[in-house]
Write a protein that holds these residues in place. Structure first.
Motif, PDB file in Angstrom:
ATOM      1  N   LEU A  64      14.467  23.456 -61.852  1.00 18.45           N
ATOM      2  CA  LEU A  64      13.729  22.446 -62.611  1.00 18.45           C
ATOM      3  C   LEU A  64      12.695  21.773 -61.722  1.00 18.45           C
ATOM      4  O   LEU A  64      12.898  21.615 -60.511  1.00 18.45           O
ATOM      5  CB  LEU A  64      14.687  21.391 -63.162  1.00 18.45           C
ATOM      6  CG  LEU A  64      15.789  21.886 -64.098  1.00 18.45           C
ATOM      7  CD1 LEU A  64      16.659  20.695 -64.526  1.00 18.45           C
ATOM      8  CD2 LEU A  64      15.205  22.591 -65.309  1.00 18.45           C
ATOM      9  N   VAL A  65      11.606  21.371 -62.346  1.00 11.56           N
ATOM     10  CA  VAL A  65      10.586  20.589 -61.637  1.00 11.56           C
ATOM     11  C   VAL A  65      11.149  19.193 -61.394  1.00 11.56           C
ATOM     12  O   VAL A  65      11.554  18.504 -62.339  1.00 11.56           O
ATOM     13  CB  VAL A  65       9.283  20.508 -62.452  1.00 11.56           C
ATOM     14  CG1 VAL A  65       8.284  19.564 -61.779  1.00 11.56           C
ATOM     15  CG2 VAL A  65       8.680  21.896 -62.638  1.00 11.56           C
ATOM     16  N   THR A  66      11.223  18.794 -60.127  1.00  6.15           N
ATOM     17  CA  THR A  66      11.738  17.458 -59.811  1.00  6.15           C
ATOM     18  C   THR A  66      10.615  16.474 -59.505  1.00  6.15           C
ATOM     19  O   THR A  66      10.801  15.269 -59.668  1.00  6.15           O
ATOM     20  CB  THR A  66      12.714  17.529 -58.626  1.00  6.15           C
ATOM     21  OG1 THR A  66      12.148  18.314 -57.568  1.00  6.15           O
ATOM     22  CG2 THR A  66      14.020  18.170 -59.058  1.00  6.15           C
ATOM     23  N   LYS A  67       9.478  16.974 -59.061  1.00  9.76           N
ATOM     24  CA  LYS A  67       8.288  16.130 -58.884  1.00  9.76           C
ATOM     25  C   LYS A  67       7.077  16.935 -59.341  1.00  9.76           C
ATOM     26  O   LYS A  67       6.736  17.944 -58.740  1.00  9.76           O
ATOM     27  CB  LYS A  67       8.120  15.699 -57.419  1.00  9.76           C
ATOM     28  CG  LYS A  67       9.168  14.699 -56.951  1.00  9.76           C
ATOM     29  CD  LYS A  67       8.885  14.229 -55.530  1.00  9.76           C
ATOM     30  CE  LYS A  67       9.966  13.227 -55.074  1.00  9.76           C
ATOM     31  NZ  LYS A  67       9.731  12.784 -53.663  1.00  9.76           N
ATOM     32  N   GLU A 121       7.393  19.705 -56.532  1.00 11.77           N
ATOM     33  CA  GLU A 121       8.732  19.900 -55.983  1.00 11.77           C
ATOM     34  C   GLU A 121       9.610  20.530 -57.055  1.00 11.77           C
ATOM     35  O   GLU A 121       9.569  20.136 -58.219  1.00 11.77           O
ATOM     36  CB  GLU A 121       9.316  18.554 -55.550  1.00 11.77           C
ATOM     37  CG  GLU A 121      10.652  18.655 -54.828  1.00 11.77           C
ATOM     38  CD  GLU A 121      11.185  17.268 -54.467  1.00 11.77           C
ATOM     39  OE1 GLU A 121      10.886  16.790 -53.357  1.00 11.77           O
ATOM     40  OE2 GLU A 121      11.866  16.675 -55.322  1.00 11.77           O
ATOM     41  N   VAL A 122      10.369  21.536 -56.657  1.00 14.67           N
ATOM     42  CA  VAL A 122      11.253  22.256 -57.575  1.00 14.67           C
ATOM     43  C   VAL A 122      12.685  22.176 -57.028  1.00 14.67           C
ATOM     44  O   VAL A 122      12.950  22.632 -55.902  1.00 14.67           O
ATOM     45  CB  VAL A 122      10.818  23.720 -57.727  1.00 14.67           C
ATOM     46  CG1 VAL A 122      11.837  24.494 -58.575  1.00 14.67           C
ATOM     47  CG2 VAL A 122       9.432  23.804 -58.344  1.00 14.67           C
ATOM     48  N   ARG A 163       5.994  19.234 -66.181  1.00 15.20           N
ATOM     49  CA  ARG A 163       6.440  17.843 -66.033  1.00 15.20           C
ATOM     50  C   ARG A 163       7.809  17.835 -65.363  1.00 15.20           C
ATOM     51  O   ARG A 163       8.508  18.867 -65.318  1.00 15.20           O
ATOM     52  CB  ARG A 163       6.521  17.150 -67.391  1.00 15.20           C
ATOM     53  CG  ARG A 163       7.427  17.861 -68.371  1.00 15.20           C
ATOM     54  CD  ARG A 163       7.508  17.189 -69.718  1.00 15.20           C
ATOM     55  NE  ARG A 163       8.295  17.955 -70.666  1.00 15.20           N
ATOM     56  CZ  ARG A 163       9.614  18.019 -70.693  1.00 15.20           C
ATOM     57  NH1 ARG A 163      10.323  17.340 -69.796  1.00 15.20           N
ATOM     58  NH2 ARG A 163      10.249  18.752 -71.585  1.00 15.20           N
ATOM     59  N   ALA A 164       8.178  16.693 -64.847  1.00 18.59           N
ATOM     60  CA  ALA A 164       9.504  16.566 -64.233  1.00 18.59           C
ATOM     61  C   ALA A 164      10.582  16.861 -65.273  1.00 18.59           C
ATOM     62  O   ALA A 164      10.525  16.356 -66.403  1.00 18.59           O
ATOM     63  CB  ALA A 164       9.684  15.163 -63.659  1.00 18.59           C
ATOM     64  N   GLY A 165      11.542  17.698 -64.912  1.00 22.00           N
ATOM     65  CA  GLY A 165      12.606  18.083 -65.826  1.00 22.00           C
ATOM     66  C   GLY A 165      12.362  19.390 -66.532  1.00 22.00           C
ATOM     67  O   GLY A 165      13.287  19.963 -67.115  1.00 22.00           O
TER      68      GLY A 165
END
Length: 409
Positions: A95-98, A114-115, A214-216
């Motif tokens: 998941l995309v964290t940032k 950030e992944v 997007r994040a998440g």
């Protein structure tokens, strides 16, 4: 009844005089067709004259242009981030964290996103990051990694081999960014770079024009679109005007807020055409969204907002004196006035309508002298601009303030 002869004569004379007076009055009010036509003839034509002026003359042509960031580039996540999928250290679904931020500028060595807590960095290079780099590997991808590390100030690794010296500098780079590099489980452990943790792009820095993740969100496929951090100004000119334009000519830009700034013609014709969009190959590694983007996300397209020139127009590219000024107007249209000619100083000018051309090609103006006399004065014509034309009288028979005929009324 006896009639007085004298009285009769007087009465008849009075009647005759009255009839004559009536006839005169009636006659004075009746106009023949010929007299009526003569009475309605226009007055003799008179000259419309204007004063000869002395001034500098500048000729311009006008183009419509668009400000845009150059080199739109789709960005795509490729390969794995962190340990290979299925490894205990990395969950199967990343998941995309940032997420990146639209409008941000990202340079060499900086984190793009950030992944699952792991970084995805940008570095300059033409070779895509197509594999995980591990100890002892060699190749052009390693060479461009070493060049990027050197440019960032992390030692001077060279030789195109992912050796211990290179791994030390990679570790320093990661740690300065706030991350631990990935390592093998060997003893001693070796530094590796997962294939998804670097995106090589031909030119850096880039501006994130749009972001679609997007994040998440799941860390697959398209991230967004990047452009160069430089703005580009291109326009078109009608073919009839383009023949007067050359590279290096001065131009004035009228910006949407009413301010102006200066520029120069950088290129005209084929050299100024927007770059054609590359046809990205389909089926590349990392093309997880079916978009057909290249594996390293560098499928180049033309600058945003740039359109090919129409068949009856010629493309022109401009270089602004202050490119940073244009950045605020990206995506907007501007008026561009190009100076195609100018006199070296003040010259005599008259309206174009004041110059007459004879059958033999000779040109002249009619000068109204004191007392109303009109004199033909031969002239040579020069630059034409804004309805005025430069004139030179060979015999010196023309001066500022003289009045020349520009028509009749």
């Amino acid at each position: 009844m006896v009639t007085n002869p004298r009285r009769v004569v007087l009465v008849l004379m009075g009647v005759a005089l009255a009839a004559g007076a009536v006839g005169w009055v009636v006659g004075s009010r009746i106009t023949s067709p010929a007299d009526a036509a003569a009475a309605h003839q226009p007055p003799p034509a008179s000259l419309i004259t204007v004063a000869v002026r002395k001034q500098k003359l500048t000729s311009t042509v006008t183009a419509q242009g668009t400000v845009a960031y150059t080199g739109a580039t789709p960005l795509t996540l490729t390969g794995s981030v962190g340990a290979p999928a299925g490894d205990a250290a990395t969950p199967a679904t990343q998941l995309v964290t940032k997420a990146p931020e639209a409008g941000a500028t990202v340079g060499s060595g900086a984190r793009l996103l950030e992944v699952s807590g792991r970084p995805v960095f940008l570095l300059p290079g033409a070779v895509p990051m197509y594999r995980t780099l591990a100890d002892g590997m060699t190749g052009d991808d390693v060479k461009q990694l070493q060049a990027a590390l050197t440019a960032l100030g992390f030692g001077h690794p060279r030789g195109g081999k992912f050796d211990a010296a290179t791994q030390i500098q990679v570790q320093r780079w990661y740690e300065r960014a706030g991350y631990e590099p990935q390592t093998t489980t060997d003893t001693p452990p070796k530094v590796t770079i997962p294939s998804g943790e670097i995106l090589f792009l031909p030119e850096l820095p880039v501006r994130l024009d749009s972001v679609i993740t997007r994040a998440g969100a799941q860390a697959t496929g398209r991230i967004g679109t990047a452009t160069s951090s430089k703005v580009d100004l291109r326009g078109t000119l009608p073919t009839a005007d383009a023949q007067f334009v050359r590279a290096g000519m001065t131009a004035k830009l009228s910006l949407p807020d009413g301010t102006t700034t200066s520029a120069k013609v950088d290129a005209i014709g084929p050299d100024a055409a927007p770059p054609p969009a590359d046809e990205p190959a389909s089926g590349n590694a990392g093309d997880t969204d079916g978009s057909g983007d290249q594996a390293n996300g560098t499928g180049q397209t033309g600058g945003a907002g740039q359109q090919p020139a129409a068949a009856d127009s010629v493309p022109v590219r401009f270089a602004a004196a202050d490119p940073k000024t244009l950045a605020a107007y990206a995506g907007q249209a501007v008026r561009i006035d190009i100076e195609v000619g100018a006199t070296s100083g003040d010259v005599l000018v008259v309206p174009v309508a004041a110059v007459a051309t004879s059958a033999d090609g000779a040109t002249r103006v009619q000068v109204q002298r004191a007392g109303g006399a009109v004199e033909d004065v031969p002239v040579r014509t020069g630059l034409t601009a804004d309805g005025l034309v430069e004139v030179t009288a060979s015999g010196g028979g023309l001066a500022a303030g003289d009045r020349v005929a520009a028509g009749t009324k």
